[in-house]
Scaffold this motif. Structure first.
Motif, PDB file in Angstrom:
ATOM      1  N   ASN A  43       0.845  -1.186   0.000  1.00 15.11           N
ATOM      2  CA  ASN A  43       0.000   0.000   0.000  1.00 15.11           C
ATOM      3  C   ASN A  43       0.886   1.243   0.000  1.00 15.11           C
ATOM      4  OD1 ASN A  43      -1.609   2.208   0.947  1.00 15.11           O
ATOM      5  ND2 ASN A  43      -3.094   0.733   1.707  1.00 15.11           N
ATOM      6  N   PRO A  44       0.616   2.218  -0.867  1.00 13.99           N
ATOM      7  CA  PRO A  44       1.432   3.436  -0.902  1.00 13.99           C
ATOM      8  C   PRO A  44       1.462   4.187   0.435  1.00 13.99           C
ATOM      9  CG  PRO A  44      -0.006   3.344  -2.820  1.00 13.99           C
ATOM     10  CD  PRO A  44      -0.406   2.213  -1.914  1.00 13.99           C
ATOM     11  N   ASP A  45       0.418   4.054   1.255  1.00 12.44           N
ATOM     12  CA  ASP A  45       0.408   4.746   2.551  1.00 12.44           C
ATOM     13  C   ASP A  45       1.523   4.270   3.470  1.00 12.44           C
ATOM     14  OD1 ASP A  45      -1.609   6.537   2.079  1.00 12.44           O
ATOM     15  OD2 ASP A  45      -3.173   5.377   3.096  1.00 12.44           O
ATOM     16  N   PHE A  46       1.932   3.022   3.348  1.00 13.56           N
ATOM     17  CA  PHE A  46       3.036   2.520   4.166  1.00 13.56           C
ATOM     18  C   PHE A  46       4.303   3.327   3.886  1.00 13.56           C
ATOM     19  CE2 PHE A  46       6.806  -0.164   4.566  1.00 13.56           C
ATOM     20  CZ  PHE A  46       6.748  -0.483   5.920  1.00 13.56           C
ATOM     21  N   PHE A  47       4.629   3.475   2.613  1.00 13.32           N
ATOM     22  CA  PHE A  47       5.834   4.201   2.232  1.00 13.32           C
ATOM     23  C   PHE A  47       5.716   5.688   2.549  1.00 13.32           C
ATOM     24  CE2 PHE A  47       5.865   0.330  -0.280  1.00 13.32           C
ATOM     25  CZ  PHE A  47       7.105  -0.157   0.064  1.00 13.32           C
ATOM     26  N   GLU A  48       4.512   6.229   2.434  1.00 14.31           N
ATOM     27  CA  GLU A  48       4.300   7.628   2.789  1.00 14.31           C
ATOM     28  C   GLU A  48       4.518   7.843   4.285  1.00 14.31           C
ATOM     29  OE1 GLU A  48       3.500  11.697   2.639  1.00 14.31           O
ATOM     30  OE2 GLU A  48       4.220  10.266   1.167  1.00 14.31           O
ATOM     31  N   GLY A  49       4.063   6.913   5.097  1.00 11.26           N
ATOM     32  CA  GLY A  49       4.291   7.008   6.533  1.00 11.26           C
ATOM     33  C   GLY A  49       5.771   6.904   6.882  1.00 11.26           C
ATOM     34  N   VAL A  50       6.488   6.003   6.219  1.00 12.43           N
ATOM     35  CA  VAL A  50       7.930   5.874   6.433  1.00 12.43           C
ATOM     36  C   VAL A  50       8.630   7.162   6.011  1.00 12.43           C
ATOM     37  CG1 VAL A  50      10.016   4.662   5.666  1.00 12.43           C
ATOM     38  CG2 VAL A  50       7.965   3.362   6.273  1.00 12.43           C
ATOM     39  N   ARG A  51       8.243   7.696   4.868  1.00 17.82           N
ATOM     40  CA  ARG A  51       8.846   8.946   4.401  1.00 17.82           C
ATOM     41  C   ARG A  51       8.644  10.062   5.423  1.00 17.82           C
ATOM     42  NH1 ARG A  51       7.636  13.652   3.484  1.00 17.82           N
ATOM     43  NH2 ARG A  51       5.411  13.256   3.617  1.00 17.82           N
ATOM     44  N   TRP A  80      -1.755  11.123   3.185  1.00 23.87           N
ATOM     45  CA  TRP A  80      -2.417   9.821   3.086  1.00 23.87           C
ATOM     46  C   TRP A  80      -3.389   9.774   1.924  1.00 23.87           C
ATOM     47  CZ3 TRP A  80       0.418   7.052   6.027  1.00 23.87           C
ATOM     48  CH2 TRP A  80       0.802   7.437   7.299  1.00 23.87           C
ATOM     49  N   ALA A  81      -3.596   8.591   1.401  1.00 24.01           N
ATOM     50  CA  ALA A  81      -4.641   8.342   0.410  1.00 24.01           C
ATOM     51  C   ALA A  81      -5.990   8.343   1.147  1.00 24.01           C
ATOM     52  CB  ALA A  81      -4.411   6.993  -0.263  1.00 24.01           C
ATOM     53  N   PRO A  82      -7.091   8.465   0.421  1.00 26.76           N
ATOM     54  CA  PRO A  82      -8.404   8.404   1.089  1.00 26.76           C
ATOM     55  C   PRO A  82      -8.559   7.081   1.839  1.00 26.76           C
ATOM     56  CG  PRO A  82      -8.643   9.069  -1.206  1.00 26.76           C
ATOM     57  CD  PRO A  82      -7.212   8.672  -1.013  1.00 26.76           C
ATOM     58  N   PRO A  83      -9.360   7.071   2.912  1.00 28.90           N
ATOM     59  CA  PRO A  83      -9.568   5.824   3.669  1.00 28.90           C
ATOM     60  C   PRO A  83     -10.116   4.719   2.758  1.00 28.90           C
ATOM     61  CG  PRO A  83     -10.548   7.684   4.821  1.00 28.90           C
ATOM     62  CD  PRO A  83     -10.111   8.181   3.476  1.00 28.90           C
ATOM     63  N   PRO A  84      -9.715   3.474   3.015  1.00 29.68           N
ATOM     64  CA  PRO A  84     -10.192   2.372   2.170  1.00 29.68           C
ATOM     65  C   PRO A  84     -11.659   2.042   2.445  1.00 29.68           C
ATOM     66  CG  PRO A  84      -8.885   1.518   3.966  1.00 29.68           C
ATOM     67  CD  PRO A  84      -8.797   3.022   4.049  1.00 29.68           C
TER      68      PRO A  84
END
Length: 101
Positions: free
Chosen positions: A25-33, A45-49
């Protein structure tokens, strides 16, 4: 969901599936960044799933060879857990051996 699982093997399989999907999920990498790389603590973050997307995290992985492969067979007082039975009580000898009361 986890409360319905009977064995350690099933729990580890569920955790493995979720981890594989979280890192895809791209949000994982965004959180790490945001937390570790830029340290700006401002993730975008992307919109909630949708609930259906959340349910997919628990489904089997697309290919059988992607699933967690456990080869360890437990031995000892908790070996029954691998078969899905409730663990039995330790004998007095096992309590002394494992340092349990």
């Amino acid at each position: 969901r986890g409360a319905k699982l009977k064995t350690l093997r099933e729990c580890l399989q569920m955790e493995f599936r979720m981890a594989r999907r979280f890192i895809a999920n791209p949000d994982f990498f965004e959180g790490v960044r945001a937390a570790l790389v830029d340290k700006d603590r401002s993730p975008k973050w992307a919109p909630p799933p949708h609930p259906d997307q959340v349910a997919e995290y628990f489904e089997p992985l697309p290919a059988p060879n992607q699933e967690l492969q456990l080869t360890y067979k437990p031995r000892g007082p908790l070996a029954e857990e691998d078969r899905g039975d409730a663990p039995r009580r330790l004998t007095e000898a096992e309590k002394r051996r494992f340092g349990r009361d």
